[in-house]
Design a protein around this motif. Structure first.
Motif, PDB file in Angstrom:
ATOM      1  N   ALA A  43     -21.991  25.856  32.955  1.00  0.00           N
ATOM      2  CA  ALA A  43     -22.453  27.011  32.173  1.00  0.00           C
ATOM      3  C   ALA A  43     -23.874  27.417  32.527  1.00  0.00           C
ATOM      4  O   ALA A  43     -24.269  28.575  32.356  1.00  0.00           O
ATOM      5  CB  ALA A  43     -22.354  26.701  30.679  1.00  0.00           C
ATOM      6  N   GLY A  44     -24.657  26.485  33.058  1.00  0.00           N
ATOM      7  CA  GLY A  44     -26.032  26.785  33.427  1.00  0.00           C
ATOM      8  C   GLY A  44     -26.150  27.837  34.511  1.00  0.00           C
ATOM      9  O   GLY A  44     -27.195  28.473  34.658  1.00  0.00           O
ATOM     10  N   VAL A  45     -25.080  28.063  35.283  1.00  0.00           N
ATOM     11  CA  VAL A  45     -25.138  29.070  36.342  1.00  0.00           C
ATOM     12  C   VAL A  45     -25.286  30.467  35.740  1.00  0.00           C
ATOM     13  O   VAL A  45     -25.754  31.397  36.408  1.00  0.00           O
ATOM     14  CB  VAL A  45     -23.887  28.974  37.248  1.00  0.00           C
ATOM     15  N   PHE A  46     -24.921  30.623  34.482  1.00  0.00           N
ATOM     16  CA  PHE A  46     -25.143  31.880  33.763  1.00  0.00           C
ATOM     17  C   PHE A  46     -26.389  31.794  32.882  1.00  0.00           C
ATOM     18  O   PHE A  46     -27.106  32.783  32.706  1.00  0.00           O
ATOM     19  CB  PHE A  46     -23.929  32.218  32.901  1.00  0.00           C
ATOM     20  N   GLY A  47     -26.655  30.618  32.323  1.00  0.00           N
ATOM     21  CA  GLY A  47     -27.798  30.461  31.426  1.00  0.00           C
ATOM     22  C   GLY A  47     -29.132  30.578  32.125  1.00  0.00           C
ATOM     23  O   GLY A  47     -30.081  31.179  31.594  1.00  0.00           O
ATOM     24  N   VAL A  48     -29.249  30.028  33.356  1.00  0.00           N
ATOM     25  CA  VAL A  48     -30.530  30.062  34.073  1.00  0.00           C
ATOM     26  C   VAL A  48     -30.960  31.488  34.414  1.00  0.00           C
ATOM     27  O   VAL A  48     -32.083  31.896  34.083  1.00  0.00           O
ATOM     28  CB  VAL A  48     -30.476  29.176  35.339  1.00  0.00           C
ATOM     29  N   PRO A  49     -30.128  32.294  35.085  1.00  0.00           N
ATOM     30  CA  PRO A  49     -30.581  33.664  35.371  1.00  0.00           C
ATOM     31  C   PRO A  49     -30.823  34.491  34.122  1.00  0.00           C
ATOM     32  O   PRO A  49     -31.736  35.325  34.102  1.00  0.00           O
ATOM     33  CB  PRO A  49     -29.441  34.246  36.224  1.00  0.00           C
ATOM     34  N   ALA A  50     -30.018  34.251  33.068  1.00  0.00           N
ATOM     35  CA  ALA A  50     -30.241  34.989  31.824  1.00  0.00           C
ATOM     36  C   ALA A  50     -31.597  34.631  31.233  1.00  0.00           C
ATOM     37  O   ALA A  50     -32.364  35.509  30.798  1.00  0.00           O
ATOM     38  CB  ALA A  50     -29.123  34.680  30.830  1.00  0.00           C
ATOM     39  N   GLY A  51     -31.922  33.320  31.193  1.00  0.00           N
ATOM     40  CA  GLY A  51     -33.209  32.886  30.665  1.00  0.00           C
ATOM     41  C   GLY A  51     -34.369  33.374  31.509  1.00  0.00           C
ATOM     42  O   GLY A  51     -35.408  33.804  30.989  1.00  0.00           O
ATOM     43  N   LEU A  52     -34.218  33.313  32.833  1.00  0.00           N
ATOM     44  CA  LEU A  52     -35.279  33.763  33.732  1.00  0.00           C
ATOM     45  C   LEU A  52     -35.524  35.264  33.588  1.00  0.00           C
ATOM     46  O   LEU A  52     -36.675  35.718  33.520  1.00  0.00           O
ATOM     47  CB  LEU A  52     -34.885  33.429  35.169  1.00  0.00           C
ATOM     48  N   LEU A  53     -34.453  36.036  33.520  1.00  0.00           N
ATOM     49  CA  LEU A  53     -34.588  37.485  33.371  1.00  0.00           C
ATOM     50  C   LEU A  53     -35.252  37.835  32.047  1.00  0.00           C
ATOM     51  O   LEU A  53     -36.142  38.704  31.989  1.00  0.00           O
ATOM     52  CB  LEU A  53     -33.202  38.130  33.464  1.00  0.00           C
ATOM     53  N   ALA A  54     -34.840  37.153  30.968  1.00  0.00           N
ATOM     54  CA  ALA A  54     -35.443  37.417  29.656  1.00  0.00           C
ATOM     55  C   ALA A  54     -36.926  37.073  29.665  1.00  0.00           C
ATOM     56  O   ALA A  54     -37.753  37.824  29.120  1.00  0.00           O
ATOM     57  CB  ALA A  54     -34.714  36.617  28.583  1.00  0.00           C
ATOM     58  N   LEU A  55     -37.290  35.948  30.291  1.00  0.00           N
ATOM     59  CA  LEU A  55     -38.700  35.539  30.338  1.00  0.00           C
ATOM     60  C   LEU A  55     -39.546  36.585  31.067  1.00  0.00           C
ATOM     61  O   LEU A  55     -40.617  36.983  30.591  1.00  0.00           O
ATOM     62  CB  LEU A  55     -38.808  34.178  31.025  1.00  0.00           C
ATOM     63  N   VAL A  56     -39.070  37.042  32.217  1.00  0.00           N
ATOM     64  CA  VAL A  56     -39.842  38.000  33.026  1.00  0.00           C
ATOM     65  C   VAL A  56     -39.956  39.347  32.316  1.00  0.00           C
ATOM     66  O   VAL A  56     -41.046  39.925  32.196  1.00  0.00           O
ATOM     67  CB  VAL A  56     -39.192  38.161  34.410  1.00  0.00           C
ATOM     68  N   LEU A  57     -38.830  39.865  31.817  1.00  0.00           N
ATOM     69  CA  LEU A  57     -38.850  41.187  31.199  1.00  0.00           C
ATOM     70  C   LEU A  57     -39.707  41.212  29.938  1.00  0.00           C
ATOM     71  O   LEU A  57     -40.520  42.127  29.739  1.00  0.00           O
ATOM     72  CB  LEU A  57     -37.418  41.625  30.873  1.00  0.00           C
ATOM     73  N   VAL A  58     -39.535  40.221  29.077  1.00  0.00           N
ATOM     74  CA  VAL A  58     -40.302  40.197  27.828  1.00  0.00           C
ATOM     75  C   VAL A  58     -41.788  39.999  28.122  1.00  0.00           C
ATOM     76  O   VAL A  58     -42.646  40.599  27.468  1.00  0.00           O
ATOM     77  CB  VAL A  58     -39.765  39.103  26.878  1.00  0.00           C
ATOM     78  N   SER A  59     -42.118  39.177  29.108  1.00  0.00           N
ATOM     79  CA  SER A  59     -43.531  38.983  29.471  1.00  0.00           C
ATOM     80  C   SER A  59     -44.153  40.289  29.959  1.00  0.00           C
ATOM     81  O   SER A  59     -45.320  40.584  29.674  1.00  0.00           O
ATOM     82  CB  SER A  59     -43.660  37.911  30.555  1.00  0.00           C
ATOM     83  N   LEU A  60     -43.391  41.090  30.684  1.00  0.00           N
ATOM     84  CA  LEU A  60     -43.924  42.336  31.238  1.00  0.00           C
ATOM     85  C   LEU A  60     -44.140  43.412  30.185  1.00  0.00           C
ATOM     86  O   LEU A  60     -45.031  44.261  30.330  1.00  0.00           O
ATOM     87  CB  LEU A  60     -42.991  42.861  32.335  1.00  0.00           C
ATOM     88  N   VAL A  61     -43.326  43.400  29.128  1.00  0.00           N
ATOM     89  CA  VAL A  61     -43.440  44.464  28.119  1.00  0.00           C
ATOM     90  C   VAL A  61     -44.281  44.039  26.922  1.00  0.00           C
ATOM     91  O   VAL A  61     -44.415  44.804  25.966  1.00  0.00           O
ATOM     92  CB  VAL A  61     -42.045  44.922  27.641  1.00  0.00           C
ATOM     93  N   THR A  62     -44.845  42.843  26.949  1.00  0.00           N
ATOM     94  CA  THR A  62     -45.711  42.367  25.864  1.00  0.00           C
ATOM     95  C   THR A  62     -47.096  42.077  26.429  1.00  0.00           C
ATOM     96  O   THR A  62     -47.280  42.019  27.645  1.00  0.00           O
ATOM     97  CB  THR A  62     -45.122  41.091  25.226  1.00  0.00           C
ATOM     98  N   PRO A  63     -48.088  41.890  25.551  1.00  0.00           N
ATOM     99  CA  PRO A  63     -49.464  41.690  26.035  1.00  0.00           C
ATOM    100  C   PRO A  63     -49.595  40.489  26.969  1.00  0.00           C
ATOM    101  O   PRO A  63     -48.895  39.482  26.830  1.00  0.00           O
ATOM    102  CB  PRO A  63     -50.253  41.461  24.742  1.00  0.00           C
TER     103      PRO A  63
END
Length: 686
Positions: A647-667
């Protein structure tokens, strides 16, 4: 500086003497037991002596290493030499899954089982390159410590810490349940006690080390445990290698046996008796499918038939054995139609699996069609991916980066860890082939009236869930391969008996398996208790707590977690390899993106870290629940036919994408967090 290095050198030399004497003493102990066995000592007493001697050894190290010093308890005083930290980490890493289950997985699945070895070994390369040196340079006690400092500042440190603590507990608890399950399996086999009792006997050994001395006691115990693990794994493999090839080096010799094993497999594929047995299993699977299609009427008819049979044997005064058998059949029958769905589906799938033709051991991704072969290849790659990234995010392994004297020693320690792991991991594929060749040539085709004694031994270890069963399905009196059902968790433990070695070697292998399970369980329990006592109690609830109080709280929490884990293991929640695989997927999905991005990308902030950890966990957990039949899911809901263990093959990219996107749109993170990234990545920090 020179005096510090001189002290470290003297400490290293002292450790070398201690463990040199220990190795010689352990060798003498083996020779003495071999002599006693030759003189007629009962096998059960040899098993008792192995269990007693090793547990007393670990307890003694725990007592000698007891401490209330915070640095000693959490990180062994940061003075463990790289070589010995490598041995301790290797023991921490070579869990019950590696020692007991991995060779069994290769035996059962052939080439596909290599995904674990490739993933776990590659994961340690990621630890060396991406994480370990930076964690040591940071110089704290736990993984939540690093994440809270990196993503914290004045705003989000507490939230990141608490989420990281929750992840650490979830991952480590799933993993430790598998280790304690293995302890119960070994203890019940070699002492004769009930499986559940064996679990709590092993728990006592775990607690003596971790409870009294924390990381200090665990480290020195794990070095001794690695020596036992190495001897226990290599001796039977070398014996089998010499027996079948004349070469005692299994890593070299098993290549010679592979063509012979392939020839034997080819003969079994076209064997008429094998085809007959597999046809019977297909018919049984079809019968269970027919029952499933006829629910609920089929359940009612089946229950009525069993009740009528019981009434009949009672009326004609049948033997007590026949009456009891009829009663047990009625009791075991599903209680209602809903229960029948689960029970009959499992039996249908089991019979379908045993009806499949022989899978060639050395053929990669075998399948009846191109689609099936592609699916196996994709699952192989997905599993290796999850094991690799999960390795690089396991809290109890990453904690060992904090125990070396310097960053340079941390890097060298990872090299030694890989070296000591490979001594075992390069032997595992060889052992699987050697045992498989022995079973295919010696057991298959033998007479049912003269089965070897090890079959009955292991069949009776856990009668509720037999680890091995051989039944004469076609009633010809000859053992066919399809009539043998072996649990992967039993293979290594039974190897000495399969190979015809003296029982003292069986005791040694049991001691090695116990050492592997205990060493990993110690590290996992300490990771959980440290996360709760240090990161929750000290850092969040009572920052003014004294060092004595902090250590005491950690010990009490460890005690409570250990008993909960032991209870969970006693319920037999699944096979060892599946539980461990789930822990790795969860670790990869939840912690890996936050750890690696936190080291290499300054723009990452605490909003992104929280989003990444939460998203990775939720996607991974959802997929496991949604697709695993044991957890109430369905294989029909799999994405791209990926098994739930990956299941991590889906969890890792989802977590990585969320981390990058949220970091970019927040201070952006504050200057202190950015400075921390610069510090941990600068060579001068060594």
């Amino acid at each position: 500086m020179s005096s510090s290095r001189a002290a470290q050198r003297a400490f290293f030399q002292r450790l070398t003497r201690y463990y040199g004497f220990f190795t010689l003493g352990f060798g003498a102990f083996l020779v003495a037991l071999a002599v006693l066995e030759n003189e007629g000592m009962p096998r059960v007493w040899i098993g008792y002596m192995f269990m007693f001697a090793t547990i007393v050894l670990y307890a003694s190290i725990g007592l000698v290493s007891r401490t209330s010093n915070v640095a000693e308890y959490y990180v062994a005083g940061r003075r463990v030499p790289a070589l010995y930290n490598g041995m301790a980490t290797a023991a921490d890493w070579i869990s019950a899954a590696s020692f007991i289950s991995l060779a069994g997985g290769l035996y059962l699945h052939g080439f596909d089982g290599l995904a674990y070895i490739m993933g776990w070994t590659g994961g340690y390369c990621l630890v060396a390159l991406l994480i370990a040196p930076y964690l040591r340079k940071f110089g704290q006690y736990t993984i939540p410590d690093f994440l809270a400092a990196r993503y914290g500042g004045a705003r989000g440190g507490r939230a990141v810490r608490l989420v990281a603590v929750a992840a650490t507990i979830l991952i480590s608890f799933t993993y430790v349940v598998a280790q304690i399950y293995a302890v119960g399996l070994i203890a019940s086999r070699f002492t004769g006690v009930d499986f559940s009792v064996g679990i709590f006997l092993g728990l006592a050994s775990i607690l003596v080390c971790s409870f009294l001395g924390g990381m200090r006691a665990i480290t020195w115990t794990q070095v001794a445990q690695y020596i036992i693990i190495l001897a226990a794994f290599l001796i039977p493999a070398m014996w089998l290698s010499a027996k079948h090839s004349g070469n005692p080096i299994p890593q070299v010799a098993y290549g010679k046996l592979l063509p012979q094993l392939s020839a034997r497999e080819a003969a079994l594929i076209v064997d008429d008796k094998e085809a007959q047995v597999r046809s019977i299993f297909r018919q049984r699977a079809a019968d269970y499918q027919h029952r499933l299609d006829g629910l609920p009427a089929s359940w009612e008819n089946g229950r009525a038939t069993l009740q009528h049979h019981l009434d009949s044997v009672r009326q004609r005064n049948a033997s007590l054995i026949e009456i009891r058998s009829a009663e047990r059949a009625l009791i075991a029958y599903p209680k209602n139609a809903t229960d029948a769905v689960g029970a009959w589906t499992a039996l249908r799938d089991e019979n379908l699996a045993r009806a499949r033709p022989v899978t060639p051991h050395a053929v990669p991704f075998p399948g009846a069609s191109r689609e099936e072969s592609d699916s196996k290849r994709n699952n192989f790659l997905a599993l290796a991916f999850c094991m690799m990234l999960g390795t690089a995010a396991l809290p109890h392994i990453l904690m060992r980066s904090y125990t070396t004297p310097s960053v340079d020693q941390a890097r060298i320690s990872v090299f030694w860890t890989l070296f000591f792991i490979l001594l075992i991991y390069l032997t595992i594929p060889a052992l699987a082939v050697l045992v498989k060749y022995d079973v295919y040539t010696a057991l298959v085709g033998s007479d049912f009236a003269h089965l070897p004694t090890w079959v009955s031994y292991w069949a009776n270890v856990d009668r509720a869930n037999p680890l091995i069963s051989i039944a004469d399905i076609n009633a010809d009196g000859i053992v066919q391969l399809a009539e043998i059902a072996i649990d992967g968790d039993v293979l290594v433990l039974a190897t000495p008996e399969i190979a015809g070695l003296p029982y003292v070697i069986s005791g040694l292998v049991a001691a090695g398996g116990l050492a592997a399970a205990l060493s990993t369980a110690d590290g996992l329990l300490l990771a959980i208790s440290n996360a709760l006592s240090h990161d929750v109690y000290y850092k969040t609830i009572d920052p003014k707590a004294s060092t004595q109080k902090r250590v005491t709280i950690s010990k009490l929490i460890l005690l409570g977690v250990a008993f909960v884990a032991a209870y969970s293991a006693s319920t037999r929640p699944g096979d060892i390899l599946s539980l461990v695989g789930a822990a790795f997927s969860l670790a990869a999905s939840t912690l890996f993106p936050a750890l690696v991005v936190g080291v290499f990308w300054r723009r990452a902030n605490h909003y992104g870290a929280l989003a990444g950890m939460a998203t990775g966990y939720l996607v991974c957990q959802f997929y496991m629940l949604h697709t695993n039949p044991t957890l109430g899911g369905s294989t029909a809901d799999q994405w791209f036919h990926i098994a739930p263990i990956s299941a991590g093959v889906f969890g890792v990219p989802a977590g990585l994408l969320a981390l990058v996107l949220v970091s970019l749109v927040t201070p952006a993170p504050d200057a202190r967090s950015a400075a921390l990234v610069t510090h941990v990545r600068t060579p001068e920090g060594d």
